[in-house]
Structure formats: structure tokens, C-alpha cells
Write an enzyme that holds these catalytic residues in place. Structure first.
Site, PDB file in Angstrom:
ATOM      1  N   TYR A 146      55.505  48.269  56.426  1.00 10.90           N
ATOM      2  CA  TYR A 146      54.285  48.399  56.653  1.00 10.90           C
ATOM      3  C   TYR A 146      54.231  49.463  57.473  1.00 10.90           C
ATOM      4  O   TYR A 146      53.724  50.510  57.650  1.00 10.90           O
ATOM      5  CB  TYR A 146      53.604  46.484  56.993  1.00 10.90           C
ATOM      6  N   ARG A 285      58.478  34.430  62.133  1.00  8.74           N
ATOM      7  CA  ARG A 285      57.331  35.548  60.784  1.00  8.74           C
ATOM      8  C   ARG A 285      58.452  36.188  60.758  1.00  8.74           C
ATOM      9  O   ARG A 285      58.717  36.651  61.533  1.00  8.74           O
ATOM     10  CB  ARG A 285      56.134  34.683  60.973  1.00  8.74           C
TER      11      ARG A 285
END
Ligand code: UFG
Length: 328
Positions: A146, A285
Site C-alpha cells: 500500500y 497483523r
């Protein structure tokens, strides 16, 4: 100003459309409604369906809007994918949508003579800064696809601006959350991944519990530190950014955050003032840096901008919006 908001049916584009209309500007929205919702488009804005990856969709709007002799003055780009863990598992989708989408949009803008661009970038371009505080001139070393795609976009804009005489305003967002005070719009996606709305869903019993991802980061309480900025403060900065670049003052690259960092645990504790938040620790995560907090002195100095809404207001406005959305 006449402003084209590409991705204007989404959460950030929608709120920016509202602030542009409130500031007296003429707003045109282009969106493919893949993740956006027509409900987020201000009733005074003109909506066109179209895909950023299709140049004719963009030129069609720019041509139609120039027909009254008042062409689009500035184009804002919000039509991007923005979920860090999804970018780790689907990097090609991020390159296609974010990088190729922007390339196509810039080509259309250059062809149609639009000279001003406002672009949504991200704190994820900084990667894992040693101090946790990010200044615009710091090294950019993204640690997830990203952030890589947004950094590629920033570079593309700067080269295209140099070649074709564009003015740009690149905003590096930190963690945007909250809802418009009217509660007409807010983050209303089905698949939520961001912390604040998930906390509030847990508060309202719309999910069993919140999982806190990782408690062994190098931070004071072991959970990740982020800088939470209210969507309305962020949207108002876009109005100022567009006014800045269209008034001949040159181009800009600025952070948009609150300037304060809160750990996930601190966010949960602040939310506990509103409602009980059932939660549980879970593994880290993928793609999460430990600490990201904005230095916002450049935005203050160049735009005369100052965030006005604090974490408590962010949390309360998201909770109120979610109550309204779910009739809770
Ligand atoms: N988190 C949890 N539980 C959840 C959801 C999130 O513990 O259920 C944690 C994350 O692990 C992270 C923090 O809360 O530590 C914030 O996560 P978000 O998903 O809300 O936001 P991100 O920090 O991953 O990303 C957001 C934007 C990016 C931007 C980044 C910059 O989506 O565009 O902030 O800080 F780059």
C-alpha cells in the site's frame, strides 16, 4: 472553484465534497461505486459514474463540465485501495488500482488542460521511522505494498508536474476516523478493517469483540501507536490545499494528522468512557509499523490549518454515526 472529486462517493471523498460545498465551491463527483455509495455525495454536487482506470470516463466528465465555459479548476484523487493487510496479500490489485488509476487520470487531466491536482497519500510511505514522528522530508521507506504504491504515485505526480506545468498538493494522511457532525455521512462500508469503527461495533454489540493485534511492539504499552485525525479536519485541509495551489503559490506536500499519538490500548480506554468494549489480544497483523505520528508544523504554517477535533470527538462521532446507521 470547480472541483472534480474522483472517488467522491467514498468516505474521505464524500466528506471533502461536503466541506467544498460548505465553502461555496462547485463540486463534480466521478466514482465507479465499487466501494463508494451515492449517499455520500452532497446533494448539491453533480455525480458522474465512471472508472479512474478508463481515460474516456474521465475526459467525458471534463469535457461535459467545460461546456459552460467554466472548466474544472482542480481535480482531487481519492479513488484508491487503502487497506494495509489486503495490500500485502493482493499487491497487484494495489498497483493496478492505485498506480495505473492515477496514471490514467493524470493523462486525462493533461490532455484536457486541468492544471491543479490534490492527491491523497499516506503515512505508510514513511515505513518504520526510528523516532515514530514523521516529517515530510524524512526518508520514505514503505514496509507494505500500500505504502509503496502511494509513494510511486507521489513520484509520478512530481515528474508529471515538472513536465506539464501542473500544481500539486500531496497530503500524507495519518489515521482518519469519525463522521460529519450532521451524521448524514460517515464510514458506512460493509467490510470494516480500521480500528475506530471496529471498536464502536464492539461497543454496540455488532461484533462479539475487538481483537487487539499485537502486544509486543516497541511502544510504551506494547500496542501500536497511531495518529488519529477527525475526517472533518482532514476534509477542511483539502479545501485549503486546493485554494492554495489554484492561487499561484506553488505546490505542496504536507502531513495531515493531529500531531498526537495514541496506542491501540489508549484508544480502547478512551472509548470505554462511552461504552464497554469487549476485547482480546491477538497476534500481530502483517505490515503494521510500531509507531506513526505526524509532525504537522508544515500544514499549520503553509495552510494556516489547525486540527480542531480531538480523539474523544472522533470516537463519539463514529459511535453516533454507527448508532444511526444501525438504528441502535
Ligand atoms: N487494529 C487492531 N484491531 C483491529 C483493527 C486495527 O488492533 O481490529 C490496530 C492495527 O493493528 C493498527 C492500528 O489498530 O496497529 C490501526 O489500524 P488501522 O487498520 O485502523 O489503520 P492503519 O494504521 O493500518 O492504516 C491507516 C490507513 C492507512 C495509513 C495509516 C497510517 O488505512 O492509509 O493508517 O497510519 F497509511
Amino acid at each position: 472553484m470547480k472541483v472534480l472529486v474522483v472517488g467522491g462517493a467514498g468516505y474521505i471523498g464524500g466528506h471533502t465534497g461536503y466541506e467544498l460545498v460548505r465553502a461555496g465551491h462547485d463540486v463534480v463527483v466521478l466514482d465507479n461505486l465499487s466501494t463508494g455509495n451515492l449517499h455520500n455525495v452532497h446533494p448539491d454536487a453533480r455525480f458522474y459514474w465512471g472508472d479512474i482506470r478508463n481515460k474516456t470516463d474521465i475526459t467525458r466528465v471534463l469535457t461535459a463540465e467545460a461546456a459552460d465555459g467554466q472548466p474544472v479548476d482542480v481535480a482531487m484523487h481519492f479513488a484508491a485501495k487503502l487497506i494495509v493487510p489486503e495490500s500485502v496479500s493482493q499487491p497487484l490489485a494495489y498497483y493496478e488500482n492505485n498506480v495505473e488509476g492515477l496514471r490514467t487520470m493524470l493523462e486525462a487531466l493533461v490532455d484536457c488542460g486541468v492544471r491543479n491536482v490534490v492527491f491523497s497519500s499516506t503515512a505508510a510511505v514513511y515505513g518504520e521511522p526510528a523516532s515514530g514522528i514523521c516529517r515530510e522530508d524524512d526518508p520514505t521507506v514503505p514496509i507494505n505494498p500500500y505504502g509503496e504504491t502511494k509513494l510511486a504515485c507521489e513520484k509520478m505526480i512530481r515528474w508529471v508536474a515538472e513536465a506539464h506545468g501542473l500544481n500539486y498538493c500531496i497530503f500524507r494522511y495519518f489515521n482518519v476516523a469519525g463522521a460529519d457532525a450532521s451524521l448524514e455521512i460517515g464510514l458506512d462500508k460493509d467490510q470494516l478493517t480500521h480500528l475506530v469503527p471496529l471498536v464502536m461495533q464492539a461497543a454496540l454489540g455488532l461484533r462479539e469483540k475487538l481483537f487487539i493485534f499485537g502486544d509486543d511492539y516497541d511502544t510504551p504499552d506494547g500496542t501500536c501507536v497511531r495518529d488519529y485525525i477527525h475526517i472533518t479536519d482532514l476534509a477542511q485541509a483539502h479545501v485549503l490545499g486546493a485554494e492554495y495551489i489554484t492561487s499561484g503559490q506553488g505546490s505542496l506536500l504536507v502531513n495531515l494528522g493531529s500531531g498526537s499519538g495514541y496506542s491501540v490500548k489508549e484508544v480502547v480506554e478512551a472509548a470505554e468512557a462511552l461504552a464497554h468494549i469487549p476485547c482480546e489480544y491477538a497476534p500481530r497483523r502483517p505490515g503494521d509499523p510500531a509507531r506513526l505520528t505526524a509532525d504537522i508544523s508544515r500544514a499549520r504554517q503553509l495552510l494556516g490549518w489547525q486540527p480542531k477535533l480531538d480523539l474523544a470527538t472522533i470516537l463519539k462521532s463514529d459511535l453516533d454515526f454507527r448508532r444511526k446507521l444501525n438504528g441502535a
